[in-house]
Motif scaffolding. Structure first.
Motif, PDB file in Angstrom:
ATOM      1  N   ASN A 106     -10.179  14.532   1.523  1.00  0.00           N
ATOM      2  CA  ASN A 106      -9.741  13.194   1.911  1.00  0.00           C
ATOM      3  C   ASN A 106      -9.392  12.412   0.659  1.00  0.00           C
ATOM      4  O   ASN A 106     -10.182  12.378  -0.297  1.00  0.00           O
ATOM      5  CB  ASN A 106     -10.861  12.451   2.648  1.00  0.00           C
ATOM      6  N   LEU A 107      -8.212  11.783   0.673  1.00  0.00           N
ATOM      7  CA  LEU A 107      -7.776  10.961  -0.459  1.00  0.00           C
ATOM      8  C   LEU A 107      -7.573   9.535   0.029  1.00  0.00           C
ATOM      9  O   LEU A 107      -6.749   9.276   0.914  1.00  0.00           O
ATOM     10  CB  LEU A 107      -6.486  11.521  -1.063  1.00  0.00           C
ATOM     11  N   TYR A 108      -8.360   8.616  -0.528  1.00  0.00           N
ATOM     12  CA  TYR A 108      -8.309   7.206  -0.175  1.00  0.00           C
ATOM     13  C   TYR A 108      -7.593   6.454  -1.287  1.00  0.00           C
ATOM     14  O   TYR A 108      -7.883   6.669  -2.461  1.00  0.00           O
ATOM     15  CB  TYR A 108      -9.721   6.645  -0.018  1.00  0.00           C
ATOM     16  N   VAL A 109      -6.668   5.581  -0.917  1.00  0.00           N
ATOM     17  CA  VAL A 109      -5.861   4.871  -1.906  1.00  0.00           C
ATOM     18  C   VAL A 109      -6.103   3.368  -1.773  1.00  0.00           C
ATOM     19  O   VAL A 109      -6.030   2.819  -0.676  1.00  0.00           O
ATOM     20  CB  VAL A 109      -4.363   5.187  -1.732  1.00  0.00           C
ATOM     21  N   GLU A 110      -6.371   2.742  -2.908  1.00  0.00           N
ATOM     22  CA  GLU A 110      -6.590   1.295  -2.959  1.00  0.00           C
ATOM     23  C   GLU A 110      -5.651   0.701  -4.005  1.00  0.00           C
ATOM     24  O   GLU A 110      -5.570   1.212  -5.125  1.00  0.00           O
ATOM     25  CB  GLU A 110      -8.042   1.024  -3.343  1.00  0.00           C
ATOM     26  N   LYS A 111      -4.946  -0.379  -3.645  1.00  0.00           N
ATOM     27  CA  LYS A 111      -4.075  -1.053  -4.606  1.00  0.00           C
ATOM     28  C   LYS A 111      -4.931  -1.868  -5.568  1.00  0.00           C
ATOM     29  O   LYS A 111      -5.753  -2.667  -5.149  1.00  0.00           O
ATOM     30  CB  LYS A 111      -3.099  -1.997  -3.889  1.00  0.00           C
ATOM     31  N   LEU A 112      -4.725  -1.652  -6.856  1.00  0.00           N
ATOM     32  CA  LEU A 112      -5.432  -2.419  -7.879  1.00  0.00           C
ATOM     33  C   LEU A 112      -4.557  -3.512  -8.476  1.00  0.00           C
ATOM     34  O   LEU A 112      -5.027  -4.614  -8.733  1.00  0.00           O
ATOM     35  CB  LEU A 112      -5.916  -1.503  -9.013  1.00  0.00           C
ATOM     36  N   ARG A 113      -3.287  -3.183  -8.724  1.00  0.00           N
ATOM     37  CA  ARG A 113      -2.377  -4.121  -9.369  1.00  0.00           C
ATOM     38  C   ARG A 113      -0.955  -3.836  -8.917  1.00  0.00           C
ATOM     39  O   ARG A 113      -0.525  -2.685  -8.906  1.00  0.00           O
ATOM     40  CB  ARG A 113      -2.468  -3.979 -10.885  1.00  0.00           C
ATOM     41  N   VAL A 114      -0.249  -4.901  -8.560  1.00  0.00           N
ATOM     42  CA  VAL A 114       1.169  -4.779  -8.219  1.00  0.00           C
ATOM     43  C   VAL A 114       1.926  -5.662  -9.192  1.00  0.00           C
ATOM     44  O   VAL A 114       1.728  -6.881  -9.224  1.00  0.00           O
ATOM     45  CB  VAL A 114       1.443  -5.200  -6.757  1.00  0.00           C
ATOM     46  N   GLY A 115       2.774  -5.036 -10.022  1.00  0.00           N
ATOM     47  CA  GLY A 115       3.561  -5.768 -11.000  1.00  0.00           C
ATOM     48  C   GLY A 115       4.989  -5.932 -10.517  1.00  0.00           C
ATOM     49  O   GLY A 115       5.284  -5.780  -9.325  1.00  0.00           O
ATOM     50  N   GLN A 116       5.888  -6.233 -11.443  1.00  0.00           N
ATOM     51  CA  GLN A 116       7.299  -6.405 -11.088  1.00  0.00           C
ATOM     52  C   GLN A 116       7.963  -5.063 -10.803  1.00  0.00           C
ATOM     53  O   GLN A 116       8.797  -4.955  -9.918  1.00  0.00           O
ATOM     54  CB  GLN A 116       8.051  -7.126 -12.199  1.00  0.00           C
ATOM     55  N   LYS A 117       7.607  -4.036 -11.593  1.00  0.00           N
ATOM     56  CA  LYS A 117       8.238  -2.724 -11.445  1.00  0.00           C
ATOM     57  C   LYS A 117       7.235  -1.605 -11.194  1.00  0.00           C
ATOM     58  O   LYS A 117       7.632  -0.480 -10.924  1.00  0.00           O
ATOM     59  CB  LYS A 117       9.047  -2.384 -12.702  1.00  0.00           C
ATOM     60  N   SER A 118       5.946  -1.897 -11.294  1.00  0.00           N
ATOM     61  CA  SER A 118       4.948  -0.830 -11.172  1.00  0.00           C
ATOM     62  C   SER A 118       3.813  -1.230 -10.246  1.00  0.00           C
ATOM     63  O   SER A 118       3.601  -2.407  -9.957  1.00  0.00           O
ATOM     64  CB  SER A 118       4.392  -0.474 -12.557  1.00  0.00           C
ATOM     65  N   ILE A 119       3.096  -0.215  -9.815  1.00  0.00           N
ATOM     66  CA  ILE A 119       1.924  -0.410  -8.977  1.00  0.00           C
ATOM     67  C   ILE A 119       0.827   0.515  -9.479  1.00  0.00           C
ATOM     68  O   ILE A 119       1.074   1.698  -9.741  1.00  0.00           O
ATOM     69  CB  ILE A 119       2.246  -0.184  -7.485  1.00  0.00           C
ATOM     70  N   THR A 120      -0.368  -0.026  -9.647  1.00  0.00           N
ATOM     71  CA  THR A 120      -1.514   0.741 -10.105  1.00  0.00           C
ATOM     72  C   THR A 120      -2.475   0.915  -8.935  1.00  0.00           C
ATOM     73  O   THR A 120      -2.800  -0.057  -8.251  1.00  0.00           O
ATOM     74  CB  THR A 120      -2.210   0.047 -11.290  1.00  0.00           C
ATOM     75  N   LEU A 121      -2.896   2.151  -8.723  1.00  0.00           N
ATOM     76  CA  LEU A 121      -3.725   2.497  -7.573  1.00  0.00           C
ATOM     77  C   LEU A 121      -5.000   3.195  -8.012  1.00  0.00           C
ATOM     78  O   LEU A 121      -5.015   3.895  -9.026  1.00  0.00           O
ATOM     79  CB  LEU A 121      -2.965   3.458  -6.650  1.00  0.00           C
ATOM     80  N   LYS A 122      -6.058   3.007  -7.236  1.00  0.00           N
ATOM     81  CA  LYS A 122      -7.284   3.797  -7.411  1.00  0.00           C
ATOM     82  C   LYS A 122      -7.317   4.795  -6.265  1.00  0.00           C
ATOM     83  O   LYS A 122      -7.210   4.412  -5.099  1.00  0.00           O
ATOM     84  CB  LYS A 122      -8.531   2.925  -7.384  1.00  0.00           C
ATOM     85  N   ILE A 123      -7.442   6.062  -6.593  1.00  0.00           N
ATOM     86  CA  ILE A 123      -7.498   7.115  -5.580  1.00  0.00           C
ATOM     87  C   ILE A 123      -8.870   7.776  -5.659  1.00  0.00           C
ATOM     88  O   ILE A 123      -9.255   8.302  -6.703  1.00  0.00           O
ATOM     89  CB  ILE A 123      -6.366   8.135  -5.762  1.00  0.00           C
ATOM     90  N   THR A 124      -9.594   7.702  -4.541  1.00  0.00           N
ATOM     91  CA  THR A 124     -10.916   8.300  -4.437  1.00  0.00           C
ATOM     92  C   THR A 124     -10.796   9.563  -3.599  1.00  0.00           C
ATOM     93  O   THR A 124     -10.178   9.547  -2.535  1.00  0.00           O
ATOM     94  CB  THR A 124     -11.901   7.315  -3.773  1.00  0.00           C
ATOM     95  N   VAL A 125     -11.372  10.648  -4.096  1.00  0.00           N
ATOM     96  CA  VAL A 125     -11.271  11.944  -3.424  1.00  0.00           C
ATOM     97  C   VAL A 125     -12.658  12.373  -2.971  1.00  0.00           C
ATOM     98  O   VAL A 125     -13.608  12.388  -3.763  1.00  0.00           O
ATOM     99  CB  VAL A 125     -10.674  13.011  -4.367  1.00  0.00           C
ATOM    100  N   SER A 126     -12.757  12.724  -1.685  1.00  0.00           N
ATOM    101  CA  SER A 126     -13.991  13.302  -1.153  1.00  0.00           C
ATOM    102  C   SER A 126     -13.639  14.601  -0.449  1.00  0.00           C
ATOM    103  O   SER A 126     -12.475  14.866  -0.151  1.00  0.00           O
ATOM    104  CB  SER A 126     -14.694  12.338  -0.194  1.00  0.00           C
TER     105      SER A 126
END
Length: 130
Positions: free
Chosen positions: A72-92
């Motif tokens: 299972n891969l869970y995705v959480e948005k951490l930061r949304v910029g003008q051209k990029s997006i940073t995500l935290k992905i937790t794997v169980s």
């Protein structure tokens, strides 16, 4: 690092023999591919088009993923910029026994790109991108 039990995973996939080594453990490259897939699903939706993975922080495996596990891969948005997006992905991983174990957590960054591979603003569409 907790396993998000109240959220739906962005991606669920079973570890098959083709993804494992001779000892029945999933190879890291296979998991990296799944991380890229799960993250791009969220990033493409947020950016309204194609994205490119540009950064992955170092990640460590707490436990191996075994043949037959459901990952299972869970995705959480951490930061949304003008051209990029940073995500935290937790794997169980759900073991065949029914036990769920924490595998790893990574921070990834995607950049929105146009059809020529040049960065673009999030939400900006280019010709030929639906």
């Amino acid at each position: 690092m907790d396993i998000p039990c109240d959220k739906m995973p962005a991606l669920r996939v079973r570890a098959l023999p083709i993804s494992t080594d001779a000892y029945g453990r999933v190879q890291a490259g296979w998991l990296m591919n799944q991380i890229d897939l799960a993250g791009s699903l969220v990033a493409e939706r947020e950016s309204c088009g194609p994205v490119a993975l540009v950064a992955v922080n170092a990640f460590q495996f707490s436990l191996p993923i075994l043949l037959g596990d459901v990952v299972n891969l869970y995705v959480e948005k951490l930061r949304v910029g003008q051209k990029s997006i940073t995500l935290k992905i937790t794997v169980s991983s759900e073991r065949m026994s029914g036990e769920t174990v924490f595998i790893t957590e990574v921070i990834v960054t995607f950049v929105a790109v146009d059809l020529q591979g040049k960065s673009r603003l999030l939400g900006e569409t280019s010709a030929g991108i639906p």
